[in-house]
Every structure is written in structure tokens, then in C-alpha cells.
Design a protein around this motif. Structure first.
Motif, mmCIF file in Angstrom:
data_model
loop_
_atom_site.group_PDB
_atom_site.id
_atom_site.type_symbol
_atom_site.label_atom_id
_atom_site.label_comp_id
_atom_site.label_asym_id
_atom_site.label_seq_id
_atom_site.Cartn_x
_atom_site.Cartn_y
_atom_site.Cartn_z
ATOM 1 N N SER A 33 5.451 15.731 9.812
ATOM 2 C CA SER A 33 6.145 14.962 8.790
ATOM 3 C C SER A 33 5.841 15.428 7.380
ATOM 4 C CB SER A 33 5.803 13.478 8.922
ATOM 5 O OG SER A 33 4.436 13.289 8.643
ATOM 6 N N ALA A 34 4.690 16.009 7.149
ATOM 7 C CA ALA A 34 4.291 16.558 5.846
ATOM 8 C C ALA A 34 4.393 15.533 4.726
ATOM 9 C CB ALA A 34 5.095 17.816 5.530
ATOM 10 N N GLY A 35 4.316 14.256 5.044
ATOM 11 C CA GLY A 35 4.248 13.220 4.024
ATOM 12 C C GLY A 35 5.547 12.860 3.339
ATOM 13 N N TYR A 36 6.677 13.266 3.870
ATOM 14 C CA TYR A 36 7.955 12.933 3.239
ATOM 15 C C TYR A 36 8.749 12.019 4.133
ATOM 16 C CZ TYR A 36 12.572 13.252 1.203
ATOM 17 O OH TYR A 36 13.776 12.943 0.637
ATOM 18 N N PRO A 37 9.270 10.967 3.651
ATOM 19 C CA PRO A 37 9.043 10.366 2.343
ATOM 20 C C PRO A 37 7.747 9.549 2.336
ATOM 21 C CG PRO A 37 10.616 9.049 3.557
ATOM 22 C CD PRO A 37 10.280 10.230 4.419
ATOM 23 N N PRO A 38 7.160 9.349 1.175
ATOM 24 C CA PRO A 38 5.934 8.559 1.126
ATOM 25 C C PRO A 38 6.213 7.097 1.454
ATOM 26 C CG PRO A 38 6.656 9.164 -1.079
ATOM 27 C CD PRO A 38 7.548 9.874 -0.120
ATOM 28 N N TYR A 39 5.198 6.403 1.962
ATOM 29 C CA TYR A 39 5.376 5.008 2.355
ATOM 30 C C TYR A 39 4.075 4.238 2.188
ATOM 31 C CZ TYR A 39 3.003 6.386 6.655
ATOM 32 O OH TYR A 39 2.084 6.860 7.559
ATOM 33 N N ASN A 40 4.194 2.923 2.148
ATOM 34 C CA ASN A 40 3.062 1.995 2.131
ATOM 35 C C ASN A 40 3.229 1.023 3.281
ATOM 36 O OD1 ASN A 40 2.108 3.064 -0.291
ATOM 37 N ND2 ASN A 40 3.175 1.534 -1.530
ATOM 38 N N ILE A 41 2.109 0.609 3.862
ATOM 39 C CA ILE A 41 2.104 -0.475 4.851
ATOM 40 C C ILE A 41 1.252 -1.585 4.261
ATOM 41 C CG2 ILE A 41 1.512 -1.188 7.188
ATOM 42 C CD1 ILE A 41 1.875 1.723 8.056
ATOM 43 N N GLU A 42 1.856 -2.750 4.083
ATOM 44 C CA GLU A 42 1.190 -3.856 3.401
ATOM 45 C C GLU A 42 1.003 -5.044 4.338
ATOM 46 O OE1 GLU A 42 3.331 -4.845 -0.331
ATOM 47 O OE2 GLU A 42 4.630 -3.186 0.280
ATOM 48 N N VAL A 43 -0.090 -5.772 4.116
ATOM 49 C CA VAL A 43 -0.300 -7.059 4.772
ATOM 50 C C VAL A 43 0.081 -8.112 3.740
ATOM 51 C CG1 VAL A 43 -1.960 -8.621 5.835
ATOM 52 C CG2 VAL A 43 -2.170 -6.160 6.180
ATOM 53 N N ILE A 44 1.175 -8.817 3.974
ATOM 54 C CA ILE A 44 1.649 -9.832 3.045
ATOM 55 C C ILE A 44 0.790 -11.085 3.185
ATOM 56 C CG2 ILE A 44 3.629 -11.212 2.305
ATOM 57 C CD1 ILE A 44 3.962 -8.139 1.994
ATOM 58 N N GLU A 45 0.652 -11.558 4.391
ATOM 59 C CA GLU A 45 -0.238 -12.658 4.756
ATOM 60 C C GLU A 45 -0.494 -12.516 6.249
ATOM 61 O OE1 GLU A 45 2.936 -16.266 5.397
ATOM 62 O OE2 GLU A 45 2.266 -15.877 3.361
ATOM 63 N N GLU A 46 -1.281 -13.394 6.799
ATOM 64 C CA GLU A 46 -1.614 -13.257 8.207
ATOM 65 C C GLU A 46 -0.332 -13.242 9.050
ATOM 66 O OE1 GLU A 46 -4.359 -15.359 11.662
ATOM 67 O OE2 GLU A 46 -4.290 -16.215 9.674
ATOM 68 N N ASN A 47 -0.195 -12.219 9.873
ATOM 69 C CA ASN A 47 0.949 -12.015 10.770
ATOM 70 C C ASN A 47 2.251 -11.653 10.052
ATOM 71 O OD1 ASN A 47 -0.657 -12.507 13.027
ATOM 72 N ND2 ASN A 47 -0.265 -14.694 12.949
ATOM 73 N N ASN A 48 2.218 -11.337 8.761
ATOM 74 C CA ASN A 48 3.388 -10.864 8.017
ATOM 75 C C ASN A 48 3.052 -9.535 7.373
ATOM 76 O OD1 ASN A 48 5.286 -12.895 8.466
ATOM 77 N ND2 ASN A 48 4.431 -14.175 6.860
ATOM 78 N N ALA A 50 4.775 -5.585 5.713
ATOM 79 C CA ALA A 50 5.930 -4.902 5.124
ATOM 80 C C ALA A 50 5.633 -3.409 5.070
ATOM 81 C CB ALA A 50 6.224 -5.430 3.729
ATOM 82 N N ILE A 51 6.641 -2.621 5.389
ATOM 83 C CA ILE A 51 6.570 -1.172 5.235
ATOM 84 C C ILE A 51 7.541 -0.830 4.113
ATOM 85 C CG2 ILE A 51 6.991 1.069 6.290
ATOM 86 C CD1 ILE A 51 6.423 -0.237 9.011
ATOM 87 N N THR A 52 7.023 -0.187 3.069
ATOM 88 C CA THR A 52 7.851 0.202 1.926
ATOM 89 C C THR A 52 7.932 1.723 1.905
ATOM 90 O OG1 THR A 52 7.064 -1.725 0.712
ATOM 91 C CG2 THR A 52 8.150 -0.005 -0.561
ATOM 92 N N ILE A 53 9.156 2.242 1.941
ATOM 93 C CA ILE A 53 9.385 3.688 1.989
ATOM 94 C C ILE A 53 10.149 4.101 0.736
ATOM 95 C CG2 ILE A 53 10.393 5.576 3.328
ATOM 96 C CD1 ILE A 53 10.308 3.713 5.769
ATOM 97 N N ALA A 54 9.663 5.143 0.065
ATOM 98 C CA ALA A 54 10.331 5.651 -1.133
ATOM 99 C C ALA A 54 11.515 6.512 -0.710
ATOM 100 C CB ALA A 54 9.354 6.464 -1.972
#
Length: 155
Positions: A33-48, A50-54
Motif C-alpha cells: 500500500s505504501a501509505g496511500y492514501p493516509p488514514y486515521n483510526i479513532e476511538v470516539i467513545e466506547e464501542n464507537n 471512525a476511520i478517516t481517509i484523506a
């Protein structure tokens, strides 16, 4: 090539057969994958989560999200542009991509939204009622009295 022998784990456990393939996929994904596109995996709250992809430069129609067999796949395919632009420098990537995420058991994709060049996929872990821990009440033991009827003994 990185390979891990999980044979001892398989001999003494049940249900970890998918674990080995997840590890192998993780080693291969990082190389390809070579890191494209960059992304974040977030813990919003317990059991919630979000994956944010640029996904700057991609339109909503050029993006596809699919979930199959516990794997979330996000694809971006650029439509061919009719005008051929001549660039002096092209630093903004406009190539197609495919990013896969292995989802844990009982994690479901709720929805996704695209805003300011960021695709945000919302996930929820919903544990079934049958699998949630439950408290068992402990009753106080009382002595049991067995009544003897004299008539039954005579008969």
C-alpha cells in the motif's frame, strides 16, 4: 519474507484459525500500500470508532465502500479527465487506490460522509445480548425439610 509459525497456538486453542491469515495480510499490506492514501483510526467513545481517509481530489461518485466477510474495503477510482493538462510539477496524487481494513467480530459500518477531502467511515461494535456478561444472583441456602407422613409408612 516474514512468516510466523502459529502451529503451537492452533494445537491448544479453538477459533484462532483466522488469526494467522490476519497476520500474513498485515505484513503484505504494509509493503503493497505504501501509505496511500493516509488514514486515521479513532476511538470516539466506547464501542464507537471512525476511520478517516484523506481522499483529496476525489468526488463522491469516484469512491466506493464495501464490507464483505469482516473486511472493509474503500476504493477510489479517478475518472479520466478529458482535457490533457500539462504540469510543470504534479505533487497532488490522482491515482486510484484500494485500502482494506479487517474488522473485529460484531463491528458494523454505520455510515460514511465526505467533507473537506476527508472520507469518514463510522463504525459501531454491537455485542449481542447473548454474549454480554450477566450477573447471576446467589440465593441463600436454606435447610430443606422433608415431611414424613405416618400414613405412607403404614401402607
Amino acid at each position: 519474507m516474514n512468516r510466523i509459525d502459529l502451529t503451537p497456538l492452533y494445537r491448544s486453542s479453538v477459533g484462532f484459525d483466522r488469526f494467522g491469515s490476519l497476520l500474513d495480510a498485515a505484513f503484505q499490506t504494509e509493503k503493497t500500500s505504501a501509505g496511500y492514501p493516509p488514514y486515521n483510526i479513532e476511538v470516539i467513545e466506547e464501542n464507537n470508532y471512525a476511520i478517516t481517509i484523506a481522499v483529496a481530489g476525489f468526488k463522491q461518485a469516484e469512491l466506493e465502500i464495501q464490507v464483505e466477510n469482516g473486511v472493509l474495503t474503500v476504493r477510489g477510482k479517478k475518472e479520466s479527465e478529458e482535457n490533457q493538462t500539462t504540469f510543470l510539477h504534479q505533487g497532488i496524487a490522482s491515482r486510484s487506490f484500494e485500502r482494506k481494513f479487517n474488522l473485529a467480530d460484531h463491528v458494523e459500518v454505520v455510515d460514511a460522509d465526505l467533507s473537506d477531502g476527508l472520507l469518514r467511515v463510522h463504525l459501531v461494535k454491537e455485542i449481542p445480548e447473548a454474549m454480554k456478561p450477566k450477573k447471576i444472583a446467589i440465593n441463600e441456602a436454606s435447610p430443606r425439610v422433608i415431611a414424613h407422613d405416618k400414613q405412607e409408612k403404614a401402607a
